[in-house]
Design a protein around this motif. Structure first.
Motif, PDB file in Angstrom:
ATOM      1  N   GLY A   1     -18.792  14.248  -3.995  1.00  0.00           N
ATOM      2  CA  GLY A   1     -19.170  12.963  -3.407  1.00  0.00           C
ATOM      3  C   GLY A   1     -19.429  11.884  -4.441  1.00  0.00           C
ATOM      4  O   GLY A   1     -19.185  10.709  -4.201  1.00  0.00           O
ATOM      5  N   LEU A   2     -19.903  12.271  -5.580  1.00  0.00           N
ATOM      6  CA  LEU A   2     -20.271  11.323  -6.624  1.00  0.00           C
ATOM      7  C   LEU A   2     -19.156  11.099  -7.635  1.00  0.00           C
ATOM      8  O   LEU A   2     -19.189  10.135  -8.382  1.00  0.00           O
ATOM      9  N   GLY A   3     -18.153  11.949  -7.607  1.00  0.00           N
ATOM     10  CA  GLY A   3     -17.117  11.973  -8.633  1.00  0.00           C
ATOM     11  C   GLY A   3     -16.630  10.643  -9.157  1.00  0.00           C
ATOM     12  O   GLY A   3     -16.672  10.372 -10.353  1.00  0.00           O
ATOM     13  N   ARG A   4     -16.141   9.779  -8.303  1.00  0.00           N
ATOM     14  CA  ARG A   4     -15.543   8.528  -8.753  1.00  0.00           C
ATOM     15  C   ARG A   4     -16.579   7.614  -9.417  1.00  0.00           C
ATOM     16  O   ARG A   4     -16.322   7.034 -10.468  1.00  0.00           O
ATOM     17  N   LEU A   5     -17.747   7.471  -8.815  1.00  0.00           N
ATOM     18  CA  LEU A   5     -18.793   6.637  -9.401  1.00  0.00           C
ATOM     19  C   LEU A   5     -19.235   7.208 -10.738  1.00  0.00           C
ATOM     20  O   LEU A   5     -19.367   6.472 -11.726  1.00  0.00           O
ATOM     21  N   ALA A   6     -19.449   8.518 -10.809  1.00  0.00           N
ATOM     22  CA  ALA A   6     -19.851   9.147 -12.068  1.00  0.00           C
ATOM     23  C   ALA A   6     -18.781   8.934 -13.130  1.00  0.00           C
ATOM     24  O   ALA A   6     -19.091   8.668 -14.297  1.00  0.00           O
ATOM     25  N   GLY A   7     -17.523   9.006 -12.742  1.00  0.00           N
ATOM     26  CA  GLY A   7     -16.433   8.769 -13.678  1.00  0.00           C
ATOM     27  C   GLY A   7     -16.438   7.351 -14.217  1.00  0.00           C
ATOM     28  O   GLY A   7     -16.238   7.122 -15.423  1.00  0.00           O
ATOM     29  N   GLU A   8     -16.681   6.387 -13.347  1.00  0.00           N
ATOM     30  CA  GLU A   8     -16.744   4.977 -13.786  1.00  0.00           C
ATOM     31  C   GLU A   8     -17.892   4.757 -14.768  1.00  0.00           C
ATOM     32  O   GLU A   8     -17.725   4.078 -15.787  1.00  0.00           O
ATOM     33  N   ILE A   9     -19.037   5.316 -14.465  1.00  0.00           N
ATOM     34  CA  ILE A   9     -20.202   5.158 -15.347  1.00  0.00           C
ATOM     35  C   ILE A   9     -19.940   5.846 -16.691  1.00  0.00           C
ATOM     36  O   ILE A   9     -20.195   5.279 -17.755  1.00  0.00           O
ATOM     37  N   LYS A  10     -19.412   7.068 -16.643  1.00  0.00           N
ATOM     38  CA  LYS A  10     -19.105   7.799 -17.873  1.00  0.00           C
ATOM     39  C   LYS A  10     -18.094   7.046 -18.721  1.00  0.00           C
ATOM     40  O   LYS A  10     -18.271   6.890 -19.938  1.00  0.00           O
TER      41      LYS A  10
END
Length: 155
Positions: free
Chosen positions: A102-111
């Motif tokens: 569920g968090l994948g895309r947002l976590a990827g953007e932040i990373k």
């Protein structure tokens, strides 16, 4: 930003957890159905309107100053809210896999932004002067982040 709607695994896990929550909530659904019988035939996740639809409608009406029937008090709204929050977020509260998907895309953007800052490539795309980055996300994206960070209050 919201979770990938094409992710088969996330969709399957969501359905599985919704069934678990529906089974856990039978008594609450029966109580709400009884309390709202003058207005709807049944209250459940798949009723028409659904528990989510009822909550959205009632909260919107109350927020916009419409007077609700006396049977529809704050406790009833809170009971509906508890069900709907569990419907949408119980999986993320219970499963690391649901949180990650569920968090994948947002976590990827932040990373990616942090990596660009750390290795200096943020200068190449004009991010080096940014003091703050603001991200927008759907509640189904933000809740897993709050759960991971210990800030989810089930509301």
């Amino acid at each position: 930003m919201f979770p990938n709607p094409n992710c088969y695994r996330l969709r399957q896990l969501s359905k599985d957890f919704t069934r678990v929550v529906a089974d856990m909530s039978r008594d609450k659904f029966a109580s709400l159905s009884q309390r709202l019988k003058a207005y709807v035939d049944d209250v459940s996740f798949d009723s028409h309107p659904s528990a989510n639809g009822l909550l959205d409608t009632l909260i919107s009406a109350k927020t916009h100053g419409y007077e609700l029937p006396k049977e529809i008090d704050d406790q009833l709204l809170r009971d509906l809210e508890d069900l709907v929050v569990n419907e949408w977020f119980y999986g993320a509260m219970q499963s690391n896999e649901v949180r990650r998907l569920g968090l994948g895309r947002l976590a990827g953007e932040i990373k990616d932004r942090m990596v660009r800052r750390a290795n200096g490539t943020d200068k190449q795309i004009g991010e080096d002067n940014y003091k703050l980055a603001i991200y927008s996300g759907h509640d189904t994206t933000i809740a897993p982040l709050l759960i991971i960070l210990g800030g989810f209050d089930k509301r």
